[in-house]
Design a protein around this motif. Structure first.
Motif, PDB file in Angstrom:
ATOM      1  N   UNK A 395      50.354  32.014  64.567  1.00  0.00           N
ATOM      2  CA  UNK A 395      51.371  32.962  63.813  1.00  0.00           C
ATOM      3  C   UNK A 395      49.668  31.899  62.882  1.00  0.00           C
ATOM      4  N   UNK A 396      49.134  33.559  61.930  1.00  0.00           N
ATOM      5  CA  UNK A 396      48.066  33.655  60.534  1.00  0.00           C
ATOM      6  C   UNK A 396      48.790  34.322  59.674  1.00  0.00           C
ATOM      7  N   UNK A 397      48.961  33.987  58.860  1.00  0.00           N
ATOM      8  CA  UNK A 397      49.254  34.265  57.287  1.00  0.00           C
ATOM      9  C   UNK A 397      47.978  35.212  56.664  1.00  0.00           C
ATOM     10  N   UNK A 398      47.760  35.948  56.285  1.00  0.00           N
ATOM     11  CA  UNK A 398      46.421  36.301  55.246  1.00  0.00           C
ATOM     12  C   UNK A 398      46.334  36.687  54.772  1.00  0.00           C
ATOM     13  N   UNK A 399      46.268  36.885  52.827  1.00  0.00           N
ATOM     14  CA  UNK A 399      46.313  37.009  51.562  1.00  0.00           C
ATOM     15  C   UNK A 399      45.612  37.647  51.687  1.00  0.00           C
ATOM     16  N   UNK A 400      44.658  39.112  51.141  1.00  0.00           N
ATOM     17  CA  UNK A 400      43.123  39.583  50.465  1.00  0.00           C
ATOM     18  C   UNK A 400      44.032  40.460  49.194  1.00  0.00           C
ATOM     19  N   UNK A 401      42.322  39.869  48.666  1.00  0.00           N
ATOM     20  CA  UNK A 401      42.059  40.467  46.982  1.00  0.00           C
ATOM     21  C   UNK A 401      41.072  40.068  46.485  1.00  0.00           C
ATOM     22  N   UNK A 402      40.723  41.818  46.379  1.00  0.00           N
ATOM     23  CA  UNK A 402      39.218  42.400  45.921  1.00  0.00           C
ATOM     24  C   UNK A 402      39.410  42.636  44.952  1.00  0.00           C
ATOM     25  N   UNK A 403      38.759  41.448  43.667  1.00  0.00           N
ATOM     26  CA  UNK A 403      38.847  42.367  42.355  1.00  0.00           C
ATOM     27  C   UNK A 403      37.039  42.529  41.783  1.00  0.00           C
ATOM     28  N   UNK A 404      37.590  43.932  41.383  1.00  0.00           N
ATOM     29  CA  UNK A 404      35.826  44.309  40.408  1.00  0.00           C
ATOM     30  C   UNK A 404      36.118  44.910  38.955  1.00  0.00           C
ATOM     31  N   UNK A 405      34.648  44.356  38.398  1.00  0.00           N
ATOM     32  CA  UNK A 405      34.090  45.026  37.188  1.00  0.00           C
ATOM     33  C   UNK A 405      33.833  46.603  37.077  1.00  0.00           C
ATOM     34  N   UNK A 406      35.071  47.067  36.556  1.00  0.00           N
ATOM     35  CA  UNK A 406      35.200  48.745  36.639  1.00  0.00           C
ATOM     36  C   UNK A 406      33.191  48.798  35.275  1.00  0.00           C
ATOM     37  N   UNK A 407      34.151  48.129  34.307  1.00  0.00           N
ATOM     38  CA  UNK A 407      33.648  48.031  33.049  1.00  0.00           C
ATOM     39  C   UNK A 407      33.751  47.593  31.768  1.00  0.00           C
ATOM     40  N   UNK A 408      32.784  46.822  31.017  1.00  0.00           N
ATOM     41  CA  UNK A 408      32.865  45.998  29.869  1.00  0.00           C
ATOM     42  C   UNK A 408      32.670  46.977  29.036  1.00  0.00           C
ATOM     43  N   UNK A 409      33.588  46.791  27.912  1.00  0.00           N
ATOM     44  CA  UNK A 409      34.001  47.614  27.090  1.00  0.00           C
ATOM     45  C   UNK A 409      33.315  46.740  25.256  1.00  0.00           C
ATOM     46  N   UNK A 410      32.986  46.902  24.822  1.00  0.00           N
ATOM     47  CA  UNK A 410      32.205  46.433  23.826  1.00  0.00           C
ATOM     48  C   UNK A 410      32.847  46.423  22.089  1.00  0.00           C
ATOM     49  N   UNK A 418      34.391  42.358  19.935  1.00  0.00           N
ATOM     50  CA  UNK A 418      34.703  41.620  20.528  1.00  0.00           C
ATOM     51  C   UNK A 418      34.489  42.891  21.881  1.00  0.00           C
ATOM     52  N   UNK A 419      34.438  42.391  23.231  1.00  0.00           N
ATOM     53  CA  UNK A 419      34.544  42.577  24.383  1.00  0.00           C
ATOM     54  C   UNK A 419      36.160  42.723  25.367  1.00  0.00           C
ATOM     55  N   UNK A 420      36.241  44.075  26.062  1.00  0.00           N
ATOM     56  CA  UNK A 420      37.305  44.201  26.998  1.00  0.00           C
ATOM     57  C   UNK A 420      36.824  44.668  28.517  1.00  0.00           C
ATOM     58  N   UNK A 421      36.920  43.565  29.244  1.00  0.00           N
ATOM     59  CA  UNK A 421      36.712  43.993  30.408  1.00  0.00           C
ATOM     60  C   UNK A 421      37.742  45.007  30.930  1.00  0.00           C
ATOM     61  N   UNK A 422      37.425  45.776  32.123  1.00  0.00           N
ATOM     62  CA  UNK A 422      38.750  46.737  33.208  1.00  0.00           C
ATOM     63  C   UNK A 422      38.034  46.383  34.242  1.00  0.00           C
ATOM     64  N   UNK A 423      39.299  45.410  34.489  1.00  0.00           N
ATOM     65  CA  UNK A 423      38.955  45.291  36.073  1.00  0.00           C
ATOM     66  C   UNK A 423      39.785  46.367  37.149  1.00  0.00           C
TER      67      UNK A 423
END
Length: 491
Positions: A395-410, A418-423
């Motif tokens: 039996x195989x349990x797998x957890x997938x996650x893919x995160x991307x940086x949409x925008x890095x606001x200043x 300061x910078x505020x990332x949107x992911x």
């Protein structure tokens, strides 16, 4: 049976059963064990019985301390005041010369009276020493062992220690899937191999048995009757073999890109038909393919397929099938090794640093500016947890996650920048049943922004170095291929 060799692999056209080494124990001769013993007498204790046997045979009988308690328990189970007979006399002595045995003499004096309501031990026997020892052991739940030709130990308990093929501590794992609202799915588990083994072993013990678990030394020690010791030994052999089983998992991540228009959809049926055609062409046999569609967070869907185990089941066949849908880029390929029941993480991504905070202070007319750096992890994350069911299934349990940086606001306020990332991220938790060597394919169309996986150095389209190209009409499909193979444990 005809065999054909291919490199280091021998392929047989008939079933083959691997041989396993078995140790054969041969009993050494023991002349004293064939000596004739004639007893017809009542005894107060097993120590008295042992002394009588020693005087008749010259073989020292050592009585372990627990024997008295076990014999008393057996006698208490008999009717009060009724002597307990250790068995009937054989017709002729075992291993004798054929001379008729003498008539047993009656015991001298008055038979032993019950002590504290417990019956005495009455033995009426004519036969070999080995037969007498076997009879006493069977009657009172004892065992005997020959130390040497003139020394025998009569005992009830034996002690044995096993090493446990498990790491120290408790295994805890939590996988969480959120959809941006209050709804979420959490898979949490806390498993202690040591606690499980301790509970299982203690459930096998007799009333007088004891078990001691030592995580510090990695051992379990059991003291109990031989029958229980053998059951525990069989249990521990199976557990150690299971716990030490290694699962090798080949994990490959592909990105398939197509620019056939905004209405284009990847044709999974075509992919599977290509795989089936390659299998039939390469091996002359059909294969079994199963596929399902799973909804994940964000309203997207992901396709999960299990491909049967066969010789064609490899990278080239999968690449060829995926290439029917667009340009295929192999993002990562690795082999992960883990033990049965132990999770193993896998990551393809990068850590992006940004300006989290900034502050300025003035002291003695001197301005000092300090900044705090923050980090955002982006990329593909995979956590695998295999559980081997038998030699060929898991039996195989797998957890997938893919995160991307949409925008890095200043953001600038009051002279502080300061910078505020949107992911954004997509998560999925799934459990599947597989055979060793089968391939699990997980894919989703336009589920994730794959730019984080394909952005790199060199030419923008150089996928070998993480390059990519983009277009408003481009479609992307992330494909994760997992092939677990069960390997034999060391225990």
């Amino acid at each position: 049976m005809t065999l054909r060799e291919r490199r280091s692999v021998v392929v047989a056209d008939r079933p083959w059963i691997p041989a396993e080494e078995m140790k054969v124990k041969r009993e050494t001769p023991w002349p004293q064990g064939d000596m004739r013993v004639v007893i017809n007498k009542s005894f107060y204790s097993m120590s008295d019985v042992a002394a009588s046997i020693s005087s008749l045979t010259g073989v020292a009988i050592e009585v372990a301390p627990e024997v008295s308690m076990l014999v008393s328990s057996a006698l208490m189970g008999a009717s009060a005041g009724t002597p307990v007979s250790a068995g009937a006399a054989p017709v002729s002595p075992v291993g004798g010369t054929g001379t008729p045995p003498p008539t047993p003499t009656a015991p001298t004096g008055t038979p032993a009276m019950p002590i504290g309501g417990v019956s005495s031990i009455h033995i009426q026997y004519d036969g070999s020493l080995k037969g007498l020892l076997n009879m006493l052991a069977g009657r009172y739940g004892l065992s005997w062992k020959r130390i040497d030709d003139t020394h025998v130990r009569l005992y009830g308990y034996e002690t044995r220690t096993w090493h446990v093929a498990a790491l120290l501590g408790e295994l805890s794992q939590t996988d969480k899937v959120e959809n941006g609202s209050s709804d979420s799915a959490i898979t949490s588990q806390s498993v202690s191999v040591w606690k499980g083994i301790e509970e299982a072993v203690k459930s096998m013990l007799s009333p007088g048995g004891k078990a001691v678990i030592s995580e510090a030394t990695g051992t379990i020690t059991v003291t109990d009757v031989p029958a229980v010791i053998e059951r525990v030994n069989e249990f521990m052999e199976k557990q150690n073999a299971s716990l030490s089983t290694t699962v090798a998992m080949d994990v490959t991540v592909y990105v398939v890109q197509s620019s056939r228009g905004e209405d284009y959809a990847f044709d999974w049926d075509a992919v599977y038909q290509t795989l089936a055609a390659n299998a039939a062409k390469g091996t002359g046999a059909s294969i079994s393919l199963s596929r399902t569609t799973q909804a994940i967070t964000g309203g997207s869907e992901i396709s999960i397929g299990v491909i049967g185990n066969s010789e064609w089941n490899g990278t080239k066949a999968i690449l060829k099938a995926l290439s029917t849908q667009g340009t295929v880029t192999q993002v990562s390929s690795t082999r992960l090794l883990t033990l049965n029941g132990q999770p193993i993480p896998f990551k393809v991504g990068q850590t992006i640093a940004y300006l989290k905070s900034s502050s300025t202070s003035v002291s003695n007319g001197t301005a000092t500016t300090s900044v705090e750096q923050g980090t955002a992890d982006t990329g593909f994350f995979l956590n695998l947890l295999p559980h081997v069911v038998d030699k060929d299934a898991l039996l195989l349990q797998f957890a997938l996650n893919l995160s991307t940086l949409d925008k890095l606001n200043t953001v600038t306020s009051g002279g502080v920048t300061v910078q505020t990332p949107e992911t954004s991220s997509r998560e999925m938790i799934q459990r599947v049943a597989l055979r060793s060597g089968q391939t699990l394919m997980i894919a989703g169309q336009d589920v994730w922004d794959v730019s984080a996986l394909l952005s790199g150095v060199g030419k923008p389209t150089n996928a070998l170095f993480g390059g990519s190209n983009s277009s408003k009409d481009n479609h992307s499909m992330l494909v994760v291929v997992i092939r677990p193979v069960i390997q034999k444990g060391v225990f």
